[in-house]
Design a protein around this motif. Structure first.
Motif, PDB file in Angstrom:
ATOM      1  N   ALA A   1     -12.098  -3.114   5.918  1.00 13.41           N
ATOM      2  CA  ALA A   1     -10.743  -2.844   6.032  1.00 13.41           C
ATOM      3  C   ALA A   1      -9.938  -3.408   5.398  1.00 13.41           C
ATOM      4  N   PHE A   2      -8.606  -3.045   3.969  1.00 11.46           N
ATOM      5  CA  PHE A   2      -7.933  -4.715   3.760  1.00 11.46           C
ATOM      6  C   PHE A   2      -6.691  -4.729   4.382  1.00 11.46           C
ATOM      7  N   GLU A   3      -5.371  -5.415   4.331  1.00 14.55           N
ATOM      8  CA  GLU A   3      -4.431  -5.237   3.984  1.00 14.55           C
ATOM      9  C   GLU A   3      -3.432  -5.929   3.538  1.00 14.55           C
ATOM     10  N   THR A   4      -2.777  -5.823   2.353  1.00 14.32           N
ATOM     11  CA  THR A   4      -1.394  -6.762   1.687  1.00 14.32           C
ATOM     12  C   THR A   4      -0.583  -7.930   2.025  1.00 14.32           C
ATOM     13  N   ALA A   5       0.006  -8.460   1.790  1.00 16.19           N
ATOM     14  CA  ALA A   5       0.732  -8.297   2.554  1.00 16.19           C
ATOM     15  C   ALA A   5       2.535  -8.582   3.116  1.00 16.19           C
ATOM     16  N   LEU A   6       2.791  -8.443   3.926  1.00 25.16           N
ATOM     17  CA  LEU A   6       4.436  -7.314   4.433  1.00 25.16           C
ATOM     18  C   LEU A   6       5.203  -8.729   4.370  1.00 25.16           C
TER      19      LEU A   6
END
Lengths: 301, 200
Positions: free
Chosen positions: A151-156
């Protein structure tokens, strides 16, 4: 391990930035002098592929955190702070923790890969990425027994991202791959384009590139990588599961409910650019079709 | 009074001036598309700009009778002009879509049949055809009361166009929803009058 996968688009196709403007003329001249032999012609279809200009690649983007217009990211993404930057790698790994960009770059060997890039919106580009295989990073973290997905997550960062003020998507942007897709030698983490650091609008300082899938799978500005046992949620699938599946492999035979995926238009061709047929797995069928043996690609779109 | 001054000024403005002003974006957009002003991929951008101007004109057209009824500003003489301009932009929008974007008759037909947002866009265009054909003075005179009823087709055209825009957008976007809301609000203003007319 770098250089495991050999590009069918060669260094000759990735023209130095300063020279790409002159490339057509040089090519035309070379043809005229008969300098391109039989070997060159054998992959003539590939040879015709020319990386898009720096301007095409950096001024026509989908990065909804900076606005939904195609030129919004180029206009707005300068506010993103990319130094310092750390990527948290966690889940089913032997060495979980925060990896700084410095640490990552030191451990990885940067190479160039010229890939086709096909957006789900039926436009495309050819992009000379610089980066490393995701497999190398995952091996650095040590993938554990039982892991099945990544799983990957972008900066928020609401202060730096004007687009997240409105819930166009459920922020932060998240994406995912099956472990075998993530470990595939074609799958890379890009940190540069045309030998230059990757611009913010293209997903600085580090982004995923999965060339046989629609562009939205290639998540930008990654802050977290989690190795999991279960299929992770993905942003566009959450927003509209009927239109965007987990796999989202480029497939000219499976249309998006609202438009055909059979053809695409290369960005940068101007007002009279001709459509071209979309290739199965975006032209990487030989490399990746075996990942989906026996799978109904219509059901698993 | 401001209203009187607007009405006086409006009387002096010939309708052809509105045509000229509102057609300026056509060459400007074509020039921009050719010179990079619409971005690296000008076909979609041009298609979108033309569609959006058409939608704005539909909304302007819908504002004219409420402006007179509720505020007393009389711009009725421009209403047909606005309608013809809206139709012009819809035709250009359609041409760019079919010729520059989709590039084949087969695919155009397939899209109209298979893609609901294109189907309703096309439905809006077809409903506009009788309006455009009867937009001349002779038709107004000959058709009389029928003309007025025929031109109520503007209402379904407006709704279909607004839904067309919402439907083609990716994700949950504000702008198309604002357009549709404005259209529905402008139509809601007419409901009491329509109900009264039907009742009597």
């Amino acid at each position: 391990m770098a250089h495991r996968w050999k590009n069918t688009l060669t260094r000759a196709d990735a023209t130095p930035l300063a020279a790409y403007m002159n490339r057509r003329q040089i090519m035309a001249g070379a043809m005229g002098l008969g300098l391109i032999g039989a070997a060159g012609m054998a992959r003539s279809q590939e040879a015709e592929l020319e990386p898009n200009s720096w301007e095409d690649i950096t001024q026509y983007n989908n990065f909804y955190e900076f606005g939904t217009g195609k030129s919004d990211p180029a206009r707005n993404a300068h506010t993103l702070t990319t130094e310092p930057w750390t990527v948290a790698i966690d889940g089913l790994v032997d060495n979980p923790g925060d990896y700084s960009m410095g640490q990552i770059m030191e451990a990885m060997t940067i190479e160039e890969r010229i890939y086709r890039f096909r957006c789900v919106e039926a436009w495309s580009m050819v992009i000379p990425w610089n980066g490393f295989e995701l497999a190398d990073l995952l091996n650095l973290a040590g993938v554990q027994e039982g892991a099945k997905y990544v799983a990957f997550e972008t900066a928020l960062r609401p202060d730096e991202m004007p687009g997240v003020r409105f819930p166009v998507l459920d922020w932060p942007y998240v994406e995912g791959l099956r472990l075998d897709e993530a470990m595939h030698p074609l799958t890379m983490m890009a940190t540069g384009i045309y030998g230059k650091p990757i611009p913010n609008q293209n997903g600085a300082p580090i982004r995923l590139v999965v060339p046989w899938k629609y562009g939205f799978k290639s998540i930008k500005s990654i802050v977290r990588i989690t190795v999991t046992e279960d299929e992770p949620p993905t942003s566009w699938n959450k927003a509209n599961g009927r239109e965007y599946g987990f796999y989202s492999n480029v497939n000219p035979e499976v249309d998006h409910p609202r438009w055909s995926q059979a053809s695409e238009r290369m960005v940068g061709g101007g007002l009279f650019a001709k459509r071209q047929p979309t290739l199965m797995f975006n032209g990487y069928e030989e490399d990746v079709a075996s990942l989906y043996d026996g799978m109904d690609l219509r059901a698993n779109f | 009074m401001l209203v009187d001054r607007i009405n006086q000024a409006a009387r002096k403005v010939p309708t052809w001036a509105v045509y000229i002003v509102y057609l300026i974006p056509v060459p400007v957009l074509l020039y921009m598309a050719q010179t990079g002003g619409l971005g690296r991929e000008p076909i979609n951008a041009l298609e979108r700009e033309l569609g959006e101007i058409a939608l704005q004109l539909v909304i302007i057209g819908l504002c004219i009778s409420p402006l007179r009824r509720f505020i007393g500003v009389n711009l009725i003489k421009f209403r047909r002009t606005i309608g013809v301009l809206a139709f012009t932009y819809v035709v250009l929008h359609l041409l760019v879509w079919a010729v520059l974007d989709v590039q084949s008759i087969d695919r155009v037909v397939a899209d109209i049949i298979k893609r609901p947002y294109i189907t309703i866009g096309m439905a809006a265009f077809i409903l506009m055809l009788p309006l455009a054909l009867t937009s001349n003075n002779t038709s107004v005179k000959w058709l009389g009361a029928v003309w007025r009823r025929l031109h109520l087709l503007t209402y379904p055209v407006a709704i279909l166009s607004g839904v067309h825009f919402v439907w083609l957008s990716k994700g949950f976007q504000l702008e198309p929803l604002v357009y549709l809301t404005v259209i529905l609000a402008l139509l809601a203003l007419r409901v009491p009058t329509l109900v009264r007319k039907v009742a009597t």
